[in-house]
Enzyme design. Structure first.
Site, PDB file in Angstrom:
ATOM      1  N   GLU A   1      87.222 103.476  24.698  1.00 44.72           N
ATOM      2  CA  GLU A   1      86.758 102.180  24.885  1.00 44.72           C
ATOM      3  C   GLU A   1      86.343 101.442  23.804  1.00 44.72           C
ATOM      4  OE1 GLU A   1      83.792 101.950  27.988  1.00 44.72           O
ATOM      5  OE2 GLU A   1      85.272 101.979  29.527  1.00 44.72           O
TER       6      GLU A   1
ATOM      7  N   LEU B   1      83.782 107.353  34.076  1.00 47.02           N
ATOM      8  CA  LEU B   1      83.612 108.027  35.480  1.00 47.02           C
ATOM      9  C   LEU B   1      83.678 109.619  34.768  1.00 47.02           C
ATOM     10  CD1 LEU B   1      85.902 106.043  37.960  1.00 47.02           C
ATOM     11  CD2 LEU B   1      83.520 105.983  37.792  1.00 47.02           C
TER      12      LEU B   1
ATOM     13  N   GLU C   1      85.215 108.353  26.404  1.00 42.15           N
ATOM     14  CA  GLU C   1      84.941 107.067  26.718  1.00 42.15           C
ATOM     15  C   GLU C   1      84.546 106.279  25.488  1.00 42.15           C
ATOM     16  OE1 GLU C   1      85.681 105.679  29.419  1.00 42.15           O
ATOM     17  OE2 GLU C   1      86.036 107.450  30.489  1.00 42.15           O
TER      18      GLU C   1
ATOM     19  N   GLU D   1      75.223 108.069  43.223  1.00 38.72           N
ATOM     20  CA  GLU D   1      75.699 108.278  41.861  1.00 38.72           C
ATOM     21  C   GLU D   1      74.576 108.489  40.727  1.00 38.72           C
ATOM     22  OE1 GLU D   1      77.893 104.991  38.499  1.00 38.72           O
ATOM     23  OE2 GLU D   1      76.629 104.248  40.325  1.00 38.72           O
TER      24      GLU D   1
ATOM     25  N   PRO E   1      69.242 104.697  44.308  1.00 41.51           N
ATOM     26  CA  PRO E   1      69.143 105.906  45.299  1.00 41.51           C
ATOM     27  C   PRO E   1      69.066 105.582  46.434  1.00 41.51           C
ATOM     28  CG  PRO E   1      67.380 105.656  43.914  1.00 41.51           C
ATOM     29  CD  PRO E   1      68.258 104.624  43.372  1.00 41.51           C
ATOM     30  N   GLY E   2      68.750 104.336  47.083  1.00 42.81           N
ATOM     31  CA  GLY E   2      68.715 103.874  48.506  1.00 42.81           C
ATOM     32  C   GLY E   2      70.134 103.654  49.020  1.00 42.81           C
TER      33      GLY E   2
ATOM     34  N   ARG F   1      71.765 106.804  58.199  1.00 42.17           N
ATOM     35  CA  ARG F   1      71.484 106.492  56.538  1.00 42.17           C
ATOM     36  C   ARG F   1      73.015 106.194  56.201  1.00 42.17           C
ATOM     37  NH1 ARG F   1      67.683 104.846  58.154  1.00 42.17           N
ATOM     38  NH2 ARG F   1      65.439 105.592  57.678  1.00 42.17           N
TER      39      ARG F   1
END
Length: 200
Positions: free
Chosen positions: A101, A82, A97, A124, A119-120, A41
């Site tokens: 921003e 992030l 942020e 993250e 998720p595949g 995977r």
């Protein structure tokens, strides 16, 4: 049956890291599958991120436009960033942020929705916060690269929902945050989790 995602990790017999950059890496795990089988995977190892749905007293959503090279688009997004400061609480990352921003701060914070972006192919995780009781703030921060020119627009929440459903807004945390905020507004936002709610 209780419908709730839960952590589970199938045994990994081998791992190979192919690339490591500042934000993410690319990895292959050899995973034990049901039936005494194994399979490779490939996935992106990501440090995670946060986003902020900032909603003013007139129920307008603060949105910014940013160039995204991988997508080849200028996208309307929520302020986001992030999880790149180790040990920093996620709500503090989100507040930083929002200030950097969009030049705003918020007195009230909630956890709006938690996402696994794809998720595949990546691990993250994105936490989207709801920020209320907004006010402008000036900070010493120099925007560079894609952040140099990010216009800010205030969009009424029902209009933002319509734009998302019409395919005018594509950024996934923005779409999820807009729809979640609209759903939560029906209960006056009283069903939302606190800003420091644990991640599953």
């Amino acid at each position: 049956m209780t419908i709730s995602d839960y952590p589970e990790q199938w045994p990994v017999t081998a791992t190979k890291d192919h690339f490591q950059g500042r934000v993410f890496g690319v990895r292959t795990d050899t995973v034990e599958m049901p039936g005494d089988d194994v399979a490779d995977r490939d996935y992106i190892v990501h440090i995670g991120s946060v986003a902020v749905l900032a909603l003013d007293d007139d129920d307008r959503v603060l949105m910014i436009r940013q160039y995204r090279h991988a997508a080849g688009h200028q996208l309307w997004e929520l302020p986001a960033g992030l999880r790149d400061v180790e040990g920093e609480p996620l709500a503090e990352t989100a507040a930083r942020e929002l200030a950097e921003e969009a030049g705003h701060q918020a007195a009230t914070w909630y956890t709006l929705v938690d996402l696994m972006s794809s998720p595949g192919m990546t691990n993250e995780r994105i936490r989207v916060f709801l920020a209320r009781d907004l006010s402008p703030v000036e900070i010493d921060f120099v925007r560079t690269h894609e952040e140099t020119d990010m216009p800010v627009e205030w969009i009424p929440l029902p209009d933002a929902v319509e734009l998302a459903l019409m395919g005018k807004i594509h950024n996934s945390p923005a779409v999820a945050g807009i729809l979640a905020a609209y759903a939560a507004s029906a209960e006056g936002f009283h069903t939302l989790r606190p800003s420091d709610a644990p991640e599953a």
